[in-house]
Design a protein around this motif. Structure first.
Motif, PDB file in Angstrom:
ATOM      1  N   SER A  57       0.828  -1.210   0.000  1.00 39.47           N
ATOM      2  CA  SER A  57       0.000   0.000   0.000  1.00 39.47           C
ATOM      3  C   SER A  57       0.862   1.258   0.000  1.00 39.47           C
ATOM      4  CB  SER A  57      -0.922  -0.013   1.217  1.00 39.47           C
ATOM      5  OG  SER A  57      -1.730   1.121   1.234  1.00 39.47           O
ATOM      6  N   LYS A  58       1.876   1.289   0.853  1.00 36.34           N
ATOM      7  CA  LYS A  58       2.774   2.453   0.911  1.00 36.34           C
ATOM      8  C   LYS A  58       3.454   2.699  -0.427  1.00 36.34           C
ATOM      9  CE  LYS A  58       4.378   1.451   5.317  1.00 36.34           C
ATOM     10  NZ  LYS A  58       5.488   1.195   6.219  1.00 36.34           N
ATOM     11  N   LEU A  59       3.975   1.627  -1.004  1.00 40.76           N
ATOM     12  CA  LEU A  59       4.721   1.745  -2.251  1.00 40.76           C
ATOM     13  C   LEU A  59       3.825   2.182  -3.411  1.00 40.76           C
ATOM     14  CD1 LEU A  59       7.552   1.386  -3.340  1.00 40.76           C
ATOM     15  CD2 LEU A  59       7.017  -0.997  -3.774  1.00 40.76           C
ATOM     16  N   THR A  60       2.682   1.541  -3.567  1.00 42.20           N
ATOM     17  CA  THR A  60       1.817   1.888  -4.693  1.00 42.20           C
ATOM     18  C   THR A  60       1.221   3.271  -4.521  1.00 42.20           C
ATOM     19  OG1 THR A  60      -0.028   0.682  -3.703  1.00 42.20           O
ATOM     20  CG2 THR A  60       1.260  -0.476  -5.350  1.00 42.20           C
ATOM     21  N   ASN A  61       0.869   3.657  -3.291  1.00 40.16           N
ATOM     22  CA  ASN A  61       0.332   4.997  -3.082  1.00 40.16           C
ATOM     23  C   ASN A  61       1.372   6.065  -3.378  1.00 40.16           C
ATOM     24  OD1 ASN A  61      -2.180   4.045  -2.421  1.00 40.16           O
ATOM     25  ND2 ASN A  61      -1.844   4.139  -0.223  1.00 40.16           N
ATOM     26  N   SER A  62       2.624   5.824  -3.006  1.00 39.53           N
ATOM     27  CA  SER A  62       3.658   6.828  -3.284  1.00 39.53           C
ATOM     28  C   SER A  62       3.908   6.936  -4.788  1.00 39.53           C
ATOM     29  CB  SER A  62       4.947   6.522  -2.531  1.00 39.53           C
ATOM     30  OG  SER A  62       5.588   5.392  -3.051  1.00 39.53           O
ATOM     31  N   GLU A  63       3.870   5.801  -5.504  1.00 34.19           N
ATOM     32  CA  GLU A  63       4.062   5.832  -6.954  1.00 34.19           C
ATOM     33  C   GLU A  63       2.926   6.582  -7.647  1.00 34.19           C
ATOM     34  OE1 GLU A  63       4.367   1.703  -7.914  1.00 34.19           O
ATOM     35  OE2 GLU A  63       6.429   1.570  -7.224  1.00 34.19           O
ATOM     36  N   ARG A  64       1.691   6.283  -7.245  1.00 33.07           N
ATOM     37  CA  ARG A  64       0.549   6.973  -7.843  1.00 33.07           C
ATOM     38  C   ARG A  64       0.564   8.450  -7.483  1.00 33.07           C
ATOM     39  NH1 ARG A  64      -3.254   2.261  -5.964  1.00 33.07           N
ATOM     40  NH2 ARG A  64      -2.636   0.720  -7.498  1.00 33.07           N
ATOM     41  N   GLY A  65       0.949   8.768  -6.246  1.00 31.54           N
ATOM     42  CA  GLY A  65       1.023  10.162  -5.814  1.00 31.54           C
ATOM     43  C   GLY A  65       2.056  10.948  -6.599  1.00 31.54           C
ATOM     44  N   ARG A  66       3.177  10.310  -6.877  1.00 29.00           N
ATOM     45  CA  ARG A  66       4.244  10.974  -7.639  1.00 29.00           C
ATOM     46  C   ARG A  66       3.761  11.325  -9.044  1.00 29.00           C
ATOM     47  NH1 ARG A  66       8.691   7.248  -7.429  1.00 29.00           N
ATOM     48  NH2 ARG A  66       7.576   6.828  -6.380  1.00 29.00           N
ATOM     49  N   SER A  67       3.090  10.399  -9.716  1.00 26.98           N
ATOM     50  CA  SER A  67       2.627  10.693 -11.074  1.00 26.98           C
ATOM     51  C   SER A  67       1.535  11.757 -11.062  1.00 26.98           C
ATOM     52  CB  SER A  67       2.157   9.429 -11.785  1.00 26.98           C
ATOM     53  OG  SER A  67       1.101   8.824 -11.102  1.00 26.98           O
ATOM     54  N   LEU A  68       0.704  11.772 -10.020  1.00 23.89           N
ATOM     55  CA  LEU A  68      -0.324  12.809  -9.895  1.00 23.89           C
ATOM     56  C   LEU A  68       0.325  14.181  -9.701  1.00 23.89           C
ATOM     57  CD1 LEU A  68      -3.410  13.388  -9.633  1.00 23.89           C
ATOM     58  CD2 LEU A  68      -3.074  13.194  -7.173  1.00 23.89           C
ATOM     59  N   ARG A  69       1.330  14.247  -8.812  1.00 23.93           N
ATOM     60  CA  ARG A  69       2.039  15.519  -8.587  1.00 23.93           C
ATOM     61  C   ARG A  69       2.734  16.004  -9.850  1.00 23.93           C
ATOM     62  NH1 ARG A  69       3.445  12.885  -4.030  1.00 23.93           N
ATOM     63  NH2 ARG A  69       5.528  12.462  -4.807  1.00 23.93           N
ATOM     64  N   GLU A  70       3.333  15.077 -10.591  1.00 19.65           N
ATOM     65  CA  GLU A  70       4.014  15.469 -11.828  1.00 19.65           C
ATOM     66  C   GLU A  70       3.036  16.021 -12.853  1.00 19.65           C
ATOM     67  OE1 GLU A  70       6.144  11.951 -12.937  1.00 19.65           O
ATOM     68  OE2 GLU A  70       7.661  12.247 -11.387  1.00 19.65           O
ATOM     69  N   PHE A  90      -7.313  17.977 -10.150  1.00 16.10           N
ATOM     70  CA  PHE A  90      -6.608  16.739  -9.817  1.00 16.10           C
ATOM     71  C   PHE A  90      -7.208  15.992  -8.631  1.00 16.10           C
ATOM     72  CE2 PHE A  90      -3.785  19.052 -12.522  1.00 16.10           C
ATOM     73  CZ  PHE A  90      -3.329  18.057 -13.372  1.00 16.10           C
ATOM     74  N   GLY A  91      -8.344  16.448  -8.130  1.00 18.96           N
ATOM     75  CA  GLY A  91      -9.073  15.725  -7.097  1.00 18.96           C
ATOM     76  C   GLY A  91      -8.358  15.606  -5.767  1.00 18.96           C
ATOM     77  N   VAL A  92      -7.663  16.677  -5.385  1.00 19.83           N
ATOM     78  CA  VAL A  92      -6.975  16.675  -4.088  1.00 19.83           C
ATOM     79  C   VAL A  92      -7.540  17.797  -3.224  1.00 19.83           C
ATOM     80  CG1 VAL A  92      -4.846  15.684  -5.005  1.00 19.83           C
ATOM     81  CG2 VAL A  92      -5.087  18.159  -4.915  1.00 19.83           C
ATOM     82  N   HIS A  93      -7.275  17.733  -1.948  1.00 20.96           N
ATOM     83  CA  HIS A  93      -7.733  18.769  -1.007  1.00 20.96           C
ATOM     84  C   HIS A  93      -7.086  20.103  -1.376  1.00 20.96           C
ATOM     85  CE1 HIS A  93      -8.246  20.888   2.810  1.00 20.96           C
ATOM     86  NE2 HIS A  93      -9.254  20.038   3.013  1.00 20.96           N
ATOM     87  N   SER A  94      -7.801  21.187  -1.145  1.00 19.14           N
ATOM     88  CA  SER A  94      -7.277  22.509  -1.515  1.00 19.14           C
ATOM     89  C   SER A  94      -5.953  22.823  -0.819  1.00 19.14           C
ATOM     90  CB  SER A  94      -8.304  23.596  -1.204  1.00 19.14           C
ATOM     91  OG  SER A  94      -8.627  23.600   0.158  1.00 19.14           O
ATOM     92  N   GLU A  95      -5.786  22.336   0.405  1.00 16.75           N
ATOM     93  CA  GLU A  95      -4.522  22.566   1.110  1.00 16.75           C
ATOM     94  C   GLU A  95      -3.368  21.836   0.417  1.00 16.75           C
ATOM     95  OE1 GLU A  95      -1.822  24.205   3.417  1.00 16.75           O
ATOM     96  OE2 GLU A  95      -3.926  24.771   3.381  1.00 16.75           O
ATOM     97  N   THR A  96      -3.651  20.690  -0.158  1.00 16.97           N
ATOM     98  CA  THR A  96      -2.626  19.963  -0.900  1.00 16.97           C
ATOM     99  C   THR A  96      -2.194  20.766  -2.120  1.00 16.97           C
ATOM    100  OG1 THR A  96      -3.502  17.840  -0.155  1.00 16.97           O
ATOM    101  CG2 THR A  96      -2.128  17.809  -2.134  1.00 16.97           C
ATOM    102  N   GLY A  97      -3.161  21.320  -2.854  1.00 20.47           N
ATOM    103  CA  GLY A  97      -2.836  22.167  -3.999  1.00 20.47           C
ATOM    104  C   GLY A  97      -1.994  23.365  -3.602  1.00 20.47           C
ATOM    105  N   ARG A  98      -2.345  24.002  -2.489  1.00 22.06           N
ATOM    106  CA  ARG A  98      -1.564  25.155  -2.004  1.00 22.06           C
ATOM    107  C   ARG A  98      -0.142  24.735  -1.624  1.00 22.06           C
ATOM    108  NH1 ARG A  98      -6.534  27.054  -0.391  1.00 22.06           N
ATOM    109  NH2 ARG A  98      -6.730  26.049   1.621  1.00 22.06           N
ATOM    110  N   PRO A 108      11.924  25.488  -7.929  1.00 18.06           N
ATOM    111  CA  PRO A 108      11.386  25.176  -9.255  1.00 18.06           C
ATOM    112  C   PRO A 108      11.793  23.801  -9.791  1.00 18.06           C
ATOM    113  CG  PRO A 108      12.278  27.385  -9.218  1.00 18.06           C
ATOM    114  CD  PRO A 108      12.672  26.727  -7.923  1.00 18.06           C
ATOM    115  N   ASP A 109      12.873  23.218  -9.261  1.00 15.78           N
ATOM    116  CA  ASP A 109      13.309  21.907  -9.724  1.00 15.78           C
ATOM    117  C   ASP A 109      12.690  20.768  -8.920  1.00 15.78           C
ATOM    118  OD1 ASP A 109      14.908  23.016 -11.705  1.00 15.78           O
ATOM    119  OD2 ASP A 109      16.557  23.286 -10.294  1.00 15.78           O
ATOM    120  N   ALA A 110      11.983  21.104  -7.824  1.00 12.85           N
ATOM    121  CA  ALA A 110      11.367  20.066  -6.986  1.00 12.85           C
ATOM    122  C   ALA A 110      10.189  19.431  -7.693  1.00 12.85           C
ATOM    123  CB  ALA A 110      10.917  20.662  -5.649  1.00 12.85           C
ATOM    124  N   ALA A 111      10.018  18.147  -7.467  1.00 10.04           N
ATOM    125  CA  ALA A 111       8.875  17.443  -8.065  1.00 10.04           C
ATOM    126  C   ALA A 111       7.724  17.362  -7.093  1.00 10.04           C
ATOM    127  CB  ALA A 111       9.300  16.053  -8.474  1.00 10.04           C
TER     128      ALA A 111
END
Length: 111
Positions: A57-70, A90-98, A108-111
């Motif tokens: 669960s940890k691994l797959t959630n982090s992988e999916r989260g990374r592609s969503l952030r990208e 992107f279907g995330v909480h407004s605080e996450t977007g902020r 600017p180079d952070a993912a």
């Protein structure tokens, strides 16, 4: 047509592929088969490994989260949108977007 009694048992093809290579006792109770390649449709036995449910669960959630952030970062860079729009798109909480936008502006180079 007669209906089936009891719970429906479903085994993924990737799980059967793993069992065919490593044997019927190779997956401990509660173990989950993970796709190292990230392709959930892949059944190549060398791309599969067994993990605990928690680790999987940890691994797959982090992988999916990374592609969503990208994807969100690409959209934000292209449009310059505000956090509320990014969150809705992107279907995330407004605080996450902020938080994402704040991080991207600070580095600017952070993912």
């Amino acid at each position: 047509m007669r209906s089936r009694k009891g719970p429906r048992i479903s085994t993924g093809l990737h799980r059967l592929a793993y069992l065919s290579k490593y044997g019927p006792d190779s997956i401990p109770p509660g173990g989950q088969v993970h796709h190292r390649c990230g392709n959930r449709e892949c059944c190549h036995r060398d791309h599969l490994e067994v993990l605990s449910a928690a680790d999987h669960s940890k691994l797959t959630n982090s992988e999916r989260g990374r592609s969503l952030r990208e994807a969100a970062r690409s959209h934000w860079r292209a449009t310059g949108c505000k956090a509320a729009e990014l969150s809705r798109k992107f279907g995330v909480h407004s605080e996450t977007g902020r938080r994402w936008i704040h991080r991207w502006k600070a580095d600017p180079d952070a993912a």
